[in-house]
Design an enzyme around this catalytic site. Structure first.
Site, PDB file in Angstrom:
ATOM      1  CE  LYS A 217      12.304  -8.423  22.833  1.00 14.82           C
ATOM      2  NZ  LYS A 217      12.887  -7.686  21.506  1.00 14.82           N
ATOM      3  NE  ARG A 251      11.381 -13.620  17.847  1.00 15.77           N
ATOM      4  CZ  ARG A 251      11.859 -13.798  18.810  1.00 15.77           C
ATOM      5  NH1 ARG A 251      11.716 -13.032  19.897  1.00 15.77           N
ATOM      6  NH2 ARG A 251      12.855 -14.823  18.820  1.00 15.77           N
TER       7      ARG A 251
END
Length: 269
Positions: A217, A251
């Protein structure tokens, strides 16, 4: 040893956290490496993923919404193929109740609705009917122009979790089937994302599991100065810190590398 309670079974891990591998049956997810079908799914299973998170609609900034029919066409055949080859736990990443229901009918085990039941008024009814584990994520639809502030974000997310856990319990979902996700990168500033990662230990609530979804991210890139393709090492490092602080599920796009790092943690930490 983390334990994940599913509808009719439970799984455990010998590692400090479960590894959830990302499979995006989409043409527009933010990281190209996550896109794919049965080949990617089975590759992640072979690499040791405990859970596969299957998504048919991208939620990256500026994504294009798709119809229920299109999402079903992307997700359901993939889930069917996975089930022919593996009993791996399957999470369906969807905001649509009909997709969640059909995914369950074809073998999915977990509902991961990033809108936290806001997008589809029927989602809570489906969750109550199916009694599946559900991911509660903070932050869908928020704008960084309306941030909560570095000093408040942990309290805001903690309160959000308390409210949603209570809501789900009232709909018949036990707290040990609720998975909390602080929503890193969703409607938060860089500083707020950092505070949430640093304070995982303060965000855990009751006996619900805690999921950290950091993989590649923007905040990882802001810290390391890397583009998406170069953020694997930074992701693994941040995930390990989260696990040390209490996360039980990570995740990730990079399952093999994550598992190797968790093995090191198990033996050396």
């Amino acid at each position: 040893m983390p334990v994940l309670h599913l509808k009719n079974r439970e799984i455990t891990s010998k590692l400090p956290a479960f590894v959830m591998g990302i499979v995006n049956a989409t043409p527009d997810s933010f990281y190209k490496g996550s896109r794919g079908g049965i080949e990617r799914a089975l590759e992640l299973v072979e690499s040791g993923a405990d859970i596969l998170d299957i998504g048919g609609e991208s939620t990256r900034p500026g994504f294009t919404e798709i119809s229920v029919e299109e999402e079903l066409n992307r997700v359901i055949p993939l889930i069917k193929e996975i089930r022919k080859n593996s009993d791996v736990v399957i999470s369906v990443d969807t905001r649509k109740s009909e997709v969640a229901k059909q995914a369950y009918d074809n073998g999915a085990d977990i509902i991961n609705d990033v809108s936290c039941f806001k997008s589809d008024s029927n989602m809570l009814d489906v969750i109550e009917e199916l009694k599946l584990p559900v991911v509660v994520m903070h932050g869908w639809g928020l704008s960084e122009d309306n941030c909560f502030g570095k000093d408040k974000i942990v309290r805001v997310v903690k309160k959000f979790f308390e409210e949603k856990v209570s809501l789900l319990i009232n709909h018949g979902i036990s707290s040990d089937k609720i998975i909390l996700d602080p929503g890193i990168g969703f409607g938060k500033s860089f500083e707020e994302n950092v505070e949430l990662i640093k304070h995982t230990d303060l965000l855990k609530y009751q006996n619900s599991l805690f999921l950290m979804a950091l993989s590649r991210k923007r905040c990882i890139g802001q810290i390391t100065g890397t583009e998406i393709e170069g953020r694997m090492v930074g992701t693994v490092s941040a995930d390990l810190i989260s696990v040390i602080k209490g996360a039980q599920i990570v995740r990730v796009h990079d399952v093999k590398e994550t598992i190797e790092s968790l093995k090191i943690m198990k033996y050396l930490f």
